[in-house]
Design an enzyme around this catalytic site. Structure first.
Site, PDB file in Angstrom:
ATOM      1  N   ALA A  71       0.875  -1.183   0.000  1.00 45.45           N
ATOM      2  CA  ALA A  71       0.000   0.000   0.000  1.00 45.45           C
ATOM      3  C   ALA A  71       0.901   1.218   0.000  1.00 45.45           C
ATOM      4  CB  ALA A  71      -0.911  -0.002   1.221  1.00 45.45           C
ATOM      5  N   ASN A  85      -8.124  -6.811  -3.486  1.00 46.70           N
ATOM      6  CA  ASN A  85      -8.488  -5.393  -3.569  1.00 46.70           C
ATOM      7  C   ASN A  85     -10.001  -5.203  -3.474  1.00 46.70           C
ATOM      8  OD1 ASN A  85      -5.970  -4.361  -3.577  1.00 46.70           O
ATOM      9  ND2 ASN A  85      -5.934  -3.713  -5.711  1.00 46.70           N
ATOM     10  N   LEU A 116     -10.966  -5.521   0.196  1.00 42.87           N
ATOM     11  CA  LEU A 116     -10.549  -4.348   0.978  1.00 42.87           C
ATOM     12  C   LEU A 116     -11.483  -3.165   0.704  1.00 42.87           C
ATOM     13  CD1 LEU A 116      -6.668  -4.619   0.521  1.00 42.87           C
ATOM     14  CD2 LEU A 116      -7.907  -4.796   2.693  1.00 42.87           C
ATOM     15  N   CYS A 143      -5.864   1.919  -7.679  1.00 41.76           N
ATOM     16  CA  CYS A 143      -6.231   0.536  -7.986  1.00 41.76           C
ATOM     17  C   CYS A 143      -7.628   0.059  -7.599  1.00 41.76           C
ATOM     18  CB  CYS A 143      -5.198  -0.393  -7.366  1.00 41.76           C
ATOM     19  SG  CYS A 143      -3.615  -0.201  -8.173  1.00 41.76           S
ATOM     20  N   PHE A 162      -4.609  10.978  -2.059  1.00 39.87           N
ATOM     21  CA  PHE A 162      -5.707  10.041  -1.776  1.00 39.87           C
ATOM     22  C   PHE A 162      -5.617   9.424  -0.391  1.00 39.87           C
ATOM     23  CE2 PHE A 162      -4.359   5.546  -2.025  1.00 39.87           C
ATOM     24  CZ  PHE A 162      -3.069   5.655  -2.510  1.00 39.87           C
ATOM     25  N   ARG A 196      -3.887   9.902  -7.649  1.00 42.97           N
ATOM     26  CA  ARG A 196      -4.692   9.137  -8.607  1.00 42.97           C
ATOM     27  C   ARG A 196      -6.021   8.703  -7.962  1.00 42.97           C
ATOM     28  NH1 ARG A 196      -0.188   5.006 -10.750  1.00 42.97           N
ATOM     29  NH2 ARG A 196       0.219   4.870  -8.515  1.00 42.97           N
TER      30      ARG A 196
HETATM   31  N1  LIG Z   1       0.367   1.815  -7.038  1.00 44.79           N
HETATM   32  C1  LIG Z   1       0.202   0.796  -6.236  1.00 44.79           C
HETATM   33  O1  LIG Z   1       0.181   0.963  -5.030  1.00 44.79           O
HETATM   34  C2  LIG Z   1       0.030  -0.588  -6.762  1.00 44.79           C
HETATM   35  C3  LIG Z   1      -0.077  -0.838  -8.129  1.00 44.79           C
HETATM   36  N2  LIG Z   1      -0.216  -2.126  -8.592  1.00 44.79           N
HETATM   37  C4  LIG Z   1      -0.270  -2.407 -10.028  1.00 44.79           C
HETATM   38  O2  LIG Z   1       1.050  -2.277 -10.565  1.00 44.79           O
HETATM   39  C5  LIG Z   1       1.008  -1.763 -11.892  1.00 44.79           C
HETATM   40  C6  LIG Z   1       1.860  -0.528 -11.992  1.00 44.79           C
HETATM   41  O3  LIG Z   1       1.327   0.438 -11.127  1.00 44.79           O
HETATM   42  P1  LIG Z   1       2.145   1.731 -10.709  1.00 44.79           P
HETATM   43  O4  LIG Z   1       3.557   1.378 -10.434  1.00 44.79           O
HETATM   44  O5  LIG Z   1       1.354   2.408  -9.674  1.00 44.79           O
HETATM   45  O6  LIG Z   1       2.067   2.561 -12.092  1.00 44.79           O
HETATM   46  P2  LIG Z   1       2.966   3.779 -12.534  1.00 44.79           P
HETATM   47  O7  LIG Z   1       2.194   4.536 -13.537  1.00 44.79           O
HETATM   48  O8  LIG Z   1       3.497   4.493 -11.351  1.00 44.79           O
HETATM   49  O9  LIG Z   1       4.239   3.077 -13.265  1.00 44.79           O
HETATM   50  C7  LIG Z   1       4.176   2.375 -14.450  1.00 44.79           C
HETATM   51  C8  LIG Z   1       5.403   2.735 -15.286  1.00 44.79           C
HETATM   52  O10 LIG Z   1       5.468   1.879 -16.437  1.00 44.79           O
HETATM   53  C9  LIG Z   1       6.058   2.626 -17.499  1.00 44.79           C
HETATM   54  N3  LIG Z   1       5.772   1.960 -18.766  1.00 44.79           N
HETATM   55  C10 LIG Z   1       4.573   1.786 -19.376  1.00 44.79           C
HETATM   56  N4  LIG Z   1       4.711   1.068 -20.508  1.00 44.79           N
HETATM   57  C11 LIG Z   1       6.029   0.768 -20.621  1.00 44.79           C
HETATM   58  C12 LIG Z   1       6.801   0.041 -21.570  1.00 44.79           C
HETATM   59  N5  LIG Z   1       6.225  -0.548 -22.614  1.00 44.79           N
HETATM   60  N6  LIG Z   1       8.141  -0.057 -21.376  1.00 44.79           N
HETATM   61  C13 LIG Z   1       8.730   0.525 -20.306  1.00 44.79           C
HETATM   62  N7  LIG Z   1       8.054   1.221 -19.366  1.00 44.79           N
HETATM   63  C14 LIG Z   1       6.719   1.344 -19.517  1.00 44.79           C
HETATM   64  C15 LIG Z   1       5.424   4.000 -17.354  1.00 44.79           C
HETATM   65  O11 LIG Z   1       6.182   5.008 -18.023  1.00 44.79           O
HETATM   66  C16 LIG Z   1       5.392   4.166 -15.828  1.00 44.79           C
HETATM   67  O12 LIG Z   1       6.529   4.875 -15.345  1.00 44.79           O
HETATM   68  C17 LIG Z   1      -0.472  -1.552 -12.218  1.00 44.79           C
HETATM   69  O13 LIG Z   1      -0.934  -2.689 -12.876  1.00 44.79           O
HETATM   70  C18 LIG Z   1      -1.109  -1.457 -10.848  1.00 44.79           C
HETATM   71  O14 LIG Z   1      -2.438  -1.900 -10.880  1.00 44.79           O
HETATM   72  C19 LIG Z   1      -0.231  -3.180  -7.735  1.00 44.79           C
HETATM   73  C20 LIG Z   1      -0.104  -2.992  -6.370  1.00 44.79           C
HETATM   74  C21 LIG Z   1       0.046  -1.684  -5.782  1.00 44.79           C
HETATM   75  O1  LIG Z   2      -3.287  -2.738  -5.588  1.00 42.20           O
HETATM   76  C1  LIG Z   2      -3.024  -1.688  -5.032  1.00 42.20           C
HETATM   77  O2  LIG Z   2      -2.790  -0.622  -5.622  1.00 42.20           O
HETATM   78  C2  LIG Z   2      -2.980  -1.583  -3.547  1.00 42.20           C
HETATM   79  O3  LIG Z   2      -4.237  -0.964  -3.165  1.00 42.20           O
HETATM   80  C3  LIG Z   2      -4.355  -0.690  -1.775  1.00 42.20           C
HETATM   81  O4  LIG Z   2      -3.326   0.182  -1.342  1.00 42.20           O
HETATM   82  P1  LIG Z   2      -3.421   1.782  -1.511  1.00 42.20           P
HETATM   83  O5  LIG Z   2      -4.470   2.109  -2.521  1.00 42.20           O
HETATM   84  O6  LIG Z   2      -2.042   2.250  -1.753  1.00 42.20           O
HETATM   85  O7  LIG Z   2      -3.853   2.349  -0.084  1.00 42.20           O
HETATM   86  P2  LIG Z   2      -4.922   1.887   1.020  1.00 42.20           P
HETATM   87  O8  LIG Z   2      -4.294   2.055   2.330  1.00 42.20           O
HETATM   88  O9  LIG Z   2      -5.498   0.578   0.709  1.00 42.20           O
HETATM   89  O10 LIG Z   2      -6.052   2.998   0.892  1.00 42.20           O
HETATM   90  C4  LIG Z   2      -6.905   3.075  -0.231  1.00 42.20           C
HETATM   91  C5  LIG Z   2      -7.964   4.127  -0.002  1.00 42.20           C
HETATM   92  O11 LIG Z   2      -8.892   3.697   0.981  1.00 42.20           O
HETATM   93  C6  LIG Z   2      -9.028   4.684   1.996  1.00 42.20           C
HETATM   94  N1  LIG Z   2      -9.317   4.018   3.280  1.00 42.20           N
HETATM   95  C7  LIG Z   2      -8.499   3.043   3.749  1.00 42.20           C
HETATM   96  C8  LIG Z   2      -8.791   2.397   4.925  1.00 42.20           C
HETATM   97  C9  LIG Z   2      -9.932   2.739   5.654  1.00 42.20           C
HETATM   98  O12 LIG Z   2     -10.250   2.185   6.740  1.00 42.20           O
HETATM   99  N2  LIG Z   2     -10.739   3.721   5.162  1.00 42.20           N
HETATM  100  C10 LIG Z   2     -10.464   4.364   3.989  1.00 42.20           C
HETATM  101  O13 LIG Z   2     -11.236   5.247   3.569  1.00 42.20           O
HETATM  102  C11 LIG Z   2      -7.711   5.425   1.986  1.00 42.20           C
HETATM  103  O14 LIG Z   2      -7.814   6.692   2.566  1.00 42.20           O
HETATM  104  C12 LIG Z   2      -7.422   5.466   0.499  1.00 42.20           C
HETATM  105  O15 LIG Z   2      -8.104   6.521  -0.120  1.00 42.20           O
HETATM  106  C13 LIG Z   2      -4.217  -1.999  -0.996  1.00 42.20           C
HETATM  107  O16 LIG Z   2      -4.271  -1.706   0.407  1.00 42.20           O
HETATM  108  C14 LIG Z   2      -2.904  -2.694  -1.338  1.00 42.20           C
HETATM  109  O17 LIG Z   2      -2.846  -3.954  -0.673  1.00 42.20           O
HETATM  110  C15 LIG Z   2      -2.830  -2.905  -2.854  1.00 42.20           C
HETATM  111  O18 LIG Z   2      -1.584  -3.484  -3.197  1.00 42.20           O
END
Ligand SMILES: NC(=O)C1=CN([C@@H]2O[C@H](COP(=O)(O)OP(=O)(O)OC[C@H]3O[C@@H](n4cnc5c(N)ncnc54)[C@H](O)[C@@H]3O)[C@@H](O)[C@H]2O)C=CC1
Ligand SMILES: O=C(O)[C@H]1O[C@H](OP(=O)(O)OP(=O)(O)OC[C@H]2O[C@@H](n3ccc(=O)[nH]c3=O)[C@H](O)[C@@H]2O)[C@H](O)[C@@H](O)[C@@H]1O
Length: 480
Positions: free
Chosen positions: A160, A220, A223, A272, A334, A342
């Site tokens: 997270a 997700n 959650l 996400c 967020f 985002r």
């Molecule tokens: N942000 C989060 O907390 C979480 C995200 N995810 C998943 O992980 C994935 C990535 O998410 P983020 O890291 O947040 O996205 P992000 O947008 O921060 O990073 C993705 C990166 O990939 C690059 N990219 C795209 N196409 C490319 C290519 N063909 N070659 C090289 N680079 C390329 C982009 O320029 C960008 O910098 C998504 O599928 C998301 O759902 C999973 C768990 C947590």
């Molecule tokens: O796939 C992902 O991107 C990630 O999404 C969430 O992580 P994240 O979105 O970074 O943050 P969270 O702590 O889950 O919060 C999400 C949203 O819910 C809200 N939230 C969270 C907890 C709560 O009790 N109430 C509430 O309104 C937060 O303020 C925030 O806007 C999940 O917690 C991660 O396990 C997952 O990897």
């Protein structure tokens, strides 16, 4: 030396690979990205993302066994294990628009891997993808494989934001899905060996590919469902005089339910939850399961309802109009401890208030004016594409100013809306804020962080999600 290359230097790729490099000094890790701007930032002292503890981890291994580069093809071709952590946004056009995952970036990464590879590789799905994606990727990789053996693994990420480093250091579990063949099992073991440097064996779960892919969407969805459940209760609390914090506490004491993730809020945000549930809904529809699809859709509907309800509360409390009134918005990210905006609920709330002609003064300790302007002028889902491919905001939103101090934001304001639970908002001098505001002074707490009674004593009219209503608000309808 095992060589890892990660495609995508974003919120997941960057921190995840930094922690692998730190914990596995014998492994070489290169993170590549098509965004020159992002890679330059990783190679500078100002990392492209704000995440507590990240600077320290990167400092310890950058230049030793952790590298950031735009030479995507070179590093992919040299790697033994290729993680793919690129964007998987919601489709905006064509089949499945508004629901299905857009796998454009994933597919182009897979085609590139197939083109440049000269040796066997393990390809790891790190991005969140629809269940069965590995099958499609396998087809792309093996179509023109020149005799190269590719093994696809699903290794979804559960970190997270705001606690990414902590989560990566001590994950609840690491999930690895692979083909149930001898080659598949070997690939799973190779990835397990990487994580085993610091994750206890009993926390590394191995499954088949489809279970791993689906578990990520399911986690997700569960959650987000918890938040929508407590937010739905918050509306009922306001109608009945119950206090949602007390209800959450009482409910969460049941060990089968547990106390975490039960904070009522203005709604969940982040890159996400919504995207992954929409994706899940689409998959259910495609598999002929409309009842299941509708069940999950409701989680998003309640989230939208919560945001609309919040805006309506503000407008109806303030004599049914905020036209020309200054509303201070405290927090835009967020959640706290991240600069990520985002899908932040602040976007919908700000748009709702601007729609009612309010003048906004926004303060967030980690979000720039440029970002806020982009967010408020961008179309739905455009934000989830690589930064350099996103449309630039053509015209600045004029009805807002962005300031660098909560006191400046609230000066002469008619109302304060707390959108992010930053710790510094808990300890503000609210007497000073009240003294400098227009009267009656309203405070709308979308995160339940203020001491309602104390603020009411100062003179504020306070609305806090799911809490017993101020006398003033009792007769004000605020249904969406
Ligand atoms: N942000 C989060 O907390 C979480 C995200 N995810 C998943 O992980 C994935 C990535 O998410 P983020 O890291 O947040 O996205 P992000 O947008 O921060 O990073 C993705 C990166 O990939 C690059 N990219 C795209 N196409 C490319 C290519 N063909 N070659 C090289 N680079 C390329 C982009 O320029 C960008 O910098 C998504 O599928 C998301 O759902 C999973 C768990 C947590
Ligand atoms: O796939 C992902 O991107 C990630 O999404 C969430 O992580 P994240 O979105 O970074 O943050 P969270 O702590 O889950 O919060 C999400 C949203 O819910 C809200 N939230 C969270 C907890 C709560 O009790 N109430 C509430 O309104 C937060 O303020 C925030 O806007 C999940 O917690 C991660 O396990 C997952 O990897």
């Amino acid at each position: 030396m095992v060589k890892i290359c990660c495609i995508g230097a974003g919120y997941v790729g960057g921190p995840t690979m930094a922690v692998i490099a730190l914990k596995c000094p014998s492994v070489q890790v290169v993170v590549v990205d098509i965004s020159i701007q992002r890679i330059n930032a990783w190679n500078s002292d100002h990392l492209p993302i704000f995440e507590p503890g990240l600077d320290d981890v990167v400092k310890q291994c950058k230049g030793k066994n952790l590298f950031f580069s735009t030479e995507v093809e070179k590093h992919v071709s040299e790697a033994d294990i290729v993680f793919v952590s690129v964007n998987t946004p919601t489709k905006t056009q064509g089949l499945g628009a508004g629901k299905a995952a857009d796998l454009t970036y994933w597919e182009s990464a897979a085609r590139m891997i197939a083109d440049v590879s000269k040796s066997d590789k393990i390809v790891v799905e790190k991005s969140t993808v629809p269940v069965k994606t590995a099958e499609a990727i396998e087809k792309i990789l093996t179509h023109n494989s020149k005799g190269i053996n590719f093994q696809i693994l699903s290794n979804p990420e559960f970190l997270a934001e705001g606690t990414a480093i902590e989560d990566l250091f001590k994950p609840d579990r690491v999930l690895i899905g692979g083909r149930e063949t001898p080659e598949g099992a070997k690939a799973v073991q190779a990835l397990k060996d990487v994580y085993a440097h610091w994750v206890p064996e009993d926390r590394i779960i191995c499954t088949n590919l489809w279970s791993a892919e689906l578990s990520k969407l399911a986690a997700n969805a569960f959650l987000a469902q918890r938040i929508s459940s407590v937010n739905a209760m918050s509306a009922l609390c306001e109608a009945t005089g119950a206090d949602v914090t007390q209800v959450s506490h009482a409910v969460g004491k049941d060990t089968r339910i547990g106390p975490k993730f039960l904070n009522a809020s203005v709604g969940f945000g982040g890159s996400c939850f919504q995207k992954d549930i929409l994706n899940l809904v689409y998959i259910c529809d495609c598999n002929g399961l409309p009842e299941v699809a509708n069940y999950w859709k409701q989680v998003i509907k309640v989230n939208d309802y919560q945001k609309t309800r919040f805006v309506n509360r503000i407008v109806s409390s303030m004599f049914n109009t905020v036209s020309g009134k200054k509303v201070a918005v405290l927090g835009f990210a967020f959640k706290k401890d991240t600069g990520d905006t985002r899908e932040t609920p602040a976007i919908d709330v700000c748009k709702g208030l601007i729609g009612d002609k309010a003048k906004l003064s926004i303060y967030d300790p980690q979000v720039s004016e440029e970002q806020i302007q982009r967010d408020l002028s961008m179309k739905k889902f455009d934000w989830d594409h690589p930064t350099h491919l996103q449309p630039m905001s053509p015209t600045a939103v004029k009805a807002l100013q962005v300031v660098w101090d909560a006191y400046e934001a609230t000066k002469d304001a008619h109302a304060v809306a707390i959108m992010t639970e930053w710790d510094e908002f808990k300890t503000l001098d609210y007497q000073r804020i009240y003294d400098n505001m227009q009267k009656p002074a309203f405070l709308f707490d979308g995160r339940n962080i203020v001491d309602v009674e104390k603020l009411r004593k100062i003179g504020f009219i306070v609305y806090s999600i799911g809490k017993p209503l101020d006398q003033w608000l009792k007769d004000m309808p605020a249904v969406a």
